[in-house]
Design an enzyme around this catalytic site. Structure first.
Site, PDB file in Angstrom:
ATOM      1  N   GLY A 105      53.580  48.140  44.860  1.00 61.32           N
ATOM      2  CA  GLY A 105      54.074  49.776  45.131  1.00 61.32           C
ATOM      3  C   GLY A 105      53.708  50.575  43.677  1.00 61.32           C
ATOM      4  N   ASP A 158      49.414  49.308  46.926  1.00 64.57           N
ATOM      5  CA  ASP A 158      49.952  50.380  47.474  1.00 64.57           C
ATOM      6  C   ASP A 158      49.269  50.677  48.588  1.00 64.57           C
ATOM      7  OD1 ASP A 158      51.936  52.735  47.723  1.00 64.57           O
ATOM      8  OD2 ASP A 158      52.109  52.498  45.415  1.00 64.57           O
ATOM      9  N   ARG A 181      58.717  48.212  40.327  1.00 60.81           N
ATOM     10  CA  ARG A 181      59.666  49.346  39.772  1.00 60.81           C
ATOM     11  C   ARG A 181      60.043  50.307  40.417  1.00 60.81           C
ATOM     12  NH1 ARG A 181      57.904  52.335  34.302  1.00 60.81           N
ATOM     13  NH2 ARG A 181      56.814  53.916  35.601  1.00 60.81           N
ATOM     14  N   HIS A 192      65.054  50.179  45.078  1.00 60.23           N
ATOM     15  CA  HIS A 192      66.334  51.355  45.271  1.00 60.23           C
ATOM     16  C   HIS A 192      65.773  52.319  46.161  1.00 60.23           C
ATOM     17  CE1 HIS A 192      64.670  54.650  42.029  1.00 60.23           C
ATOM     18  NE2 HIS A 192      63.713  54.095  42.878  1.00 60.23           N
TER      19      HIS A 192
END
Length: 444
Positions: A257, A280, A327, A331
C-alpha cells in the site's frame, strides 16, 4: 496522593517537560521558537523529533489536565463543542491568506488583505483574530495581521496544508451525522466501509460505495487526497522511524500500500543498500512511477526500487522479503478486512521475515504493565496513563477513521489480537512519540 499534591505534581511535569523541549530546540539552534517567531526553526524540518514529541506530549497532557481540573466544568465541557477553528483554517487555506501575507513580513491591515484574497474585510478580520488567539498568524497591532511560524503551514506549497484542508472540507460532513449513523437501524450495527458516517452524508448527494470508491471517481479529489497523505507523515513525525528502527539488519523491504512512495522514497535515499518493492493498485503504481522519476531519479537509475501492482484483498505481496511495511493501511479498515490484508501478507512471509505496522496505537486510560514490557510508554502519575491531551491526535484520528472508513486506530491489545488471528506474534513496540511501529514475526 491528595488533590493538591496531584496539581503540584502536574506543575512539576509542566516545568520539567517544557525545559526538555527548550533543550531539544537549543541542540539544533540557540534560538527557541515562540508564537511570535516569523520563520521555521531548523528542528521543524528535522526527520528525527522523537525526543521533542515525547517532551511536548508530557507538556500538553499536563497543561490540559491541570486546566480541566481547575476550570469550571461547564466551561470545559462547552469548549468541546464550541470549536470553530477548523472552519477558520479552511478559510485561511482556501483564500491563500498565508501566501498573500508573504509579501508583507511586517503585516497588512485586514482591509487591504481582504482586497487581495477577495473576502469581506470585517469577516476576514474576525476569522484571523480567532486563529491568532490560537497562535496561528500574529495580530501585530489592531487589525494588522502577519504570518508567523505556525501560519506558514497554511502556505499553498505546504503538503500539511493539503491535509488540513482535506479534513476540514471533506471529512466534516461525516462528523455532522455521526450520531445518525450510530443510531439509525440500517447503519448503526454495520462496520462495513460503505456504512461509514461520511458515506451516510454523501448518500444524500447520490454517492454510493465507500470512501475509496468516491475519490476514485473524482481526479481532483484524488490528487488532493494523495497530497494530503504526503503531508500526514511529516505532520505526525512518521519519518522518525528512519532513525529508530534497525534497517541495517535487513536487505529487502516490501512497502504494501505504498501510494506514490511517501515513505519508500526517503527510505531508499537514506538506506541505499535496501532493495525496495512498492505495491499498490495499478492506477496508483502508474502515478507513483512518474513521481519517483521526478523526485528520486537516482534511485531508479541504480535499480533500487521496483513497482508491482497489488490488490491486497485478493493476493499476497511478493514473497520472502525481509520486511513488509504497512503505514496507515490497517487503520483504514474494519477488523474483518484488516484480517484479510494481514493474512495475505502473512502468506508471503518467510521464516526470517518481519511485518512492520506503522500506525497510531491508542494507549488505554489505565496502567497497563504488560504494554510497558514490550516497549509501550506510560505517563508518570498523576498524569493520565495515556498522556491525556498529549495524545489527543491519536484519539481524534481514531474518530476520523470511524467517520471516513468505519475503521479505527487500535489499542495494543487490538493489534496483538489481529496478529494472532493470522499467525503472528508481537516482537517489539517502537514508540516514536506520536506514531508507533509494531514489529510482528511469525508465531512458533
Amino acid at each position: 496522593m491528595s488533590a493538591e499534591a496531584q496539581l503540584e505534581a502536574l506543575l512539576e511535569i509542566i516545568n520539567t517537560s517544557a525545559r526538555q523541549a527548550i533543550a531539544e530546540y537549543k541542540k539544533v539552534d540557540n534560538d527557541v521558537p515562540t508564537i511570535h517567531s516569523k520563520g521555521y526553526h531548523p528542528l521543524d524540518s528535522a526527520t528525527d523529533t522523537v525526543a521533542l514529541k515525547k517532551a511536548t506530549r508530557l507538556l500538553q497532557g499536563s497543561c490540559h489536565q491541570l486546566c480541566a481540573s481547575l476550570a469550571p466544568p461547564q466551561q470545559t465541557f462547552h469548549s468541546l463543542a464550541k470549536n470553530f477553528e477548523f472552519a477558520c483554517v479552511r478559510v485561511a487555506i482556501r483564500a491563500k491568506i498565508a501566501d498573500a501575507l508573504e509579501s508583507y513580513p511586517e503585516g497588512l491591515h485586514a482591509d487591504e488583505l481582504a482586497k487581495l484574497v477577495s473576502l469581506e474585510k470585517g469577516k476576514l478580520a474576525r476569522v484571523l483574530r480567532l486563529l491568532a488567539s490560537k497562535g496561528c498568524f500574529t495580530e501585530v497591532k489592531p487589525g494588522v495581521f502577519a504570518n508567523n511560524r505556525i501560519s506558514l503551514v497554511a502556505l499553498s506549497t505546504c503538503n500539511a496544508a493539503a491535509l488540513s484542508l482535506f479534513e476540514a472540507q471533506n471529512v466534516t460532513p461525516g462528523a455532522i451525522v455521526l450520531y445518525e449513523s450510530m443510531s439509525e437501524p440500517d447503519w448503526a450495527e454495520s462496520y462495513h466501509p460503505d456504512k461509514a458516517p461520511l458515506m451516510h452524508a454523501l448518500e444524500k448527494k447520490g454517492i454510493k460505495g465507500d470512501f475509496f470508491d468516491w475519490i476514485r471517481q473524482d481526479a481532483e479529489l484524488r490528487d488532493c487526497y494523495h497530497r494530503a497523505m504526503k503531508g500526514l507523515g511529516p505532520n505526525l513525525g512518521a519519518l522518525c522511524v528512519l532513525n529508530h528502527y534497525p534497517w541495517n539488519e535487513i536487505q529487502t523491504v516490501c512497502d504494501v500500500g505504498s501510494s506514490i512512495g511517501t515513505f519508500s522514497q526517503p527510505l531508499a535515499k537514506t538506506f541505499p543498500h535496501l532493495k525496495i518493492t512498492d505495491q499498490d493498485l495499478p492506477e496508483v503504481i502508474e502515478r507513483a512511477k512518474d513521481v519517483w522519476a521526478n523526485d528520486a531519479p537516482e534511485v531508479l537509475q541504480r535499480n533500487q526500487v521496483e513497482f508491482i501492482p497489488l490488490d491486497f484483498f485478493e493476493e499476497s505481496p511478493v514473497k520472502g522479503q525481509d520486511a513488509y511495511y504497512l503505514r496507515n493501511i490497517i487503520h483504514d479498515w474494519p477488523d474483518a478486512e484488516a484480517v484479510i490484508i494481514l493474512s495475505n501478507v502473512r502468506n508471503a512471509m518467510a521464516p526470517h521475515s518481519r511485518l512492520l505496522i506503522h500506525d497510531l496505537v491508542l494507549p488505554p486510560v489505565s496502567r497497563d504493565i504488560d504494554a510497558a514490557s514490550v516497549g509501550a510508554e506510560i505517563a508518570p502519575e498523576p498524569l493520565l496513563p495515556n498522556f491525556g491531551h498529549g495524545n489527543n491526535v491519536k484519539y481524534q484520528q481514531d474518530v476520523n477513521m470511524l467517520i471516513i472508513h468505519n475503521a479505527k486506530e487500535r489499542t495494543l491489545d487490538d493489534s496483538i489480537a489481529l496478529g494472532a488471528a493470522v499467525g503472528l506474534r508481537l516482537e517489539k513496540v517502537y514508540d516514536l512519540g506520536e506514531t508507533t511501529v509494531l514489529d510482528f514475526r511469525l508465531a512458533a
